[in-house]
Design a protein around this motif. Sequence first.
Motif, PDB file in Angstrom:
ATOM      1  N   ASP A 123       0.836  -1.196   0.000  1.00 26.52           N
ATOM      2  CA  ASP A 123       0.000   0.000   0.000  1.00 26.52           C
ATOM      3  C   ASP A 123       0.875   1.253   0.000  1.00 26.52           C
ATOM      4  N   GLN A 124       0.509   2.222  -0.831  1.00 27.95           N
ATOM      5  CA  GLN A 124       1.168   3.533  -0.928  1.00 27.95           C
ATOM      6  C   GLN A 124       2.563   3.474  -1.547  1.00 27.95           C
ATOM      7  N   VAL A 125       2.929   2.356  -2.171  1.00 29.31           N
ATOM      8  CA  VAL A 125       4.210   2.333  -2.877  1.00 29.31           C
ATOM      9  C   VAL A 125       4.123   3.301  -4.057  1.00 29.31           C
ATOM     10  N   PRO A 126       5.036   4.263  -4.179  1.00 35.27           N
ATOM     11  CA  PRO A 126       4.950   5.242  -5.264  1.00 35.27           C
ATOM     12  C   PRO A 126       5.094   4.610  -6.641  1.00 35.27           C
ATOM     13  N   SER A 127       4.651   5.301  -7.646  1.00 31.82           N
ATOM     14  CA  SER A 127       4.819   4.857  -9.021  1.00 31.82           C
ATOM     15  C   SER A 127       6.261   5.055  -9.465  1.00 31.82           C
ATOM     16  N   VAL A 128       6.731   4.182 -10.349  1.00 34.05           N
ATOM     17  CA  VAL A 128       8.064   4.347 -10.927  1.00 34.05           C
ATOM     18  C   VAL A 128       8.180   5.699 -11.611  1.00 34.05           C
ATOM     19  N   ARG A 129       7.104   6.159 -12.204  1.00 31.49           N
ATOM     20  CA  ARG A 129       7.158   7.399 -12.983  1.00 31.49           C
ATOM     21  C   ARG A 129       7.263   8.639 -12.107  1.00 31.49           C
ATOM     22  N   ALA A 130       7.165   8.449 -10.800  1.00 31.99           N
ATOM     23  CA  ALA A 130       7.341   9.563  -9.876  1.00 31.99           C
ATOM     24  C   ALA A 130       8.730   9.574  -9.261  1.00 31.99           C
ATOM     25  N   VAL A 131       9.600   8.657  -9.707  1.00 27.00           N
ATOM     26  CA  VAL A 131      10.947   8.548  -9.148  1.00 27.00           C
ATOM     27  C   VAL A 131      11.938   9.249 -10.081  1.00 27.00           C
ATOM     28  N   ASN A 132      12.722  10.154  -9.534  1.00 29.02           N
ATOM     29  CA  ASN A 132      13.733  10.865 -10.302  1.00 29.02           C
ATOM     30  C   ASN A 132      14.965   9.978 -10.465  1.00 29.02           C
ATOM     31  N   TYR A 133      15.290   9.637 -11.694  1.00 28.01           N
ATOM     32  CA  TYR A 133      16.408   8.732 -11.980  1.00 28.01           C
ATOM     33  C   TYR A 133      17.710   9.245 -11.375  1.00 28.01           C
ATOM     34  N   CYS A 134      17.957  10.537 -11.455  1.00 29.75           N
ATOM     35  CA  CYS A 134      19.211  11.099 -10.943  1.00 29.75           C
ATOM     36  C   CYS A 134      19.335  10.896  -9.445  1.00 29.75           C
ATOM     37  N   TYR A 135      18.196  10.964  -8.749  1.00 33.60           N
ATOM     38  CA  TYR A 135      18.227  10.882  -7.292  1.00 33.60           C
ATOM     39  C   TYR A 135      18.356   9.448  -6.783  1.00 33.60           C
TER      40      TYR A 135
END
Length: 443
Positions: free
Chosen positions: A293-305
């Motif tokens: 539950d509440q695991v963020p979407s991959v598309r909300a993750v900044n690759y650089c970070y």
Amino acid sequence: MKLIRAIVDAFKNKRTRARAIIWTGTVATGLMLVIAIAVAVTTTYWFCAAVCHYPQADTVSSYDNSTHTGVACIACHKQPGGNPIDFIIFKAGAMTSLPKTIMGTVEMPINATSWVAMDPKELPSKYCTQCHRLENRETLTSPGIIMDHAAHTDLYITCTACHNRVGHNELINDWQPIWPAYPPELHDSQFHDCFMLMTACYRCHRFEEDDGQRVTTPYPIGEFPGATGECYICHTDNFELVPDNHNVPRFVEDIHGPWYIDIVESIDNFIAGPLDTYNDMTGRTDPYSMALDQVPSVRAVNYCYTCHTTRFCDDCHGGLPMPHPDGYLLQPHIDDATNYPDSCEICHTISPVNNTPAAAGDLAGTSAGDTCSACHHREEYITGWEFDPRVNWEWIQHADAAREVGGDSCTRCHADIQWCETCHVNFDRDELARWQARGNPSD
């Protein structure tokens, strides 16, 4: 009703009872045979690919591109060991999608946000472990990569929460989606997210909050507890931490800046767009649902970070906040440009044309650029004047701009006479006052 009454009477009548039993058995046997054949046929690859999912040809082709080619679709998409009644109900429920298939209104692409993989009721781990044995999974899954499966399964993380594209591989053999001839509004060219990439790991793994990192995500930091993002957790000491996409000529000078901007824009578009993230597990009490539950979407993750905190960026950019925060172009950047010009020049190189910081594109005249003059001498500041980065401002453009547009725009910023006297050492102050009053340079 008459038919039912006739059947009941046939069983009550001693003369017709035997015949009724024989015919009932015959009909029941024939019906069971039809159901058995129908179930067998509808579980074949041919039926799934050519009948049910033929509009979603990309899903079928990505299956053909995977290591699971030859494994029956039903082996992964239906609970193993289920009783026949549940299985028939499952097949009957699947028939409800038939009208959408016929009308061409099916989801395009199917399972766009990979919510099926993130739902432990839809794809529990036992679907995978009927063939794969976790005790046979090596901790060092590939050179330099540490993957402790037990550490995840003990926390009720399901297999497909990481291995979502095993059966439908979109990353190898130059796979491309195959779109049917349906209206464009039904198409979505976005590939499915692959949870085996590092950005997907950072849905849960992250740096400590006090590390100075600013994460662009629709989920507030701290809402999802997550796990540490330290390198040693997942990588051995001999692992090459610098990815191959960094080892290209002039990566720092020409590539990483525009690349970062594209990543941020992609994240912002996802957050602002209509595409939903994973399904909400609210209300479920089983530990598997609660774990996801509440695991963020991959598309909300900044690759650089996934490797760098913003502190790393700030240090490399001479202490300036990078990326520049909202409102930076107001007062903060004025002070920084005055106090730390060398830091600005890390990105904004000196232009031989305008002798002011310039983007690389300005040197070739290929863009409007972000030189000091390109920002401060454009239409927003001098009404009606279009700055040309290929033409020197100090000796050519500023005189033409003052002559054509007038002095009022200039004195908004250059109110002190010393601005003019720096070059025009014999400038007449009285003439300047008349010039300002008229809004035009004197002849």
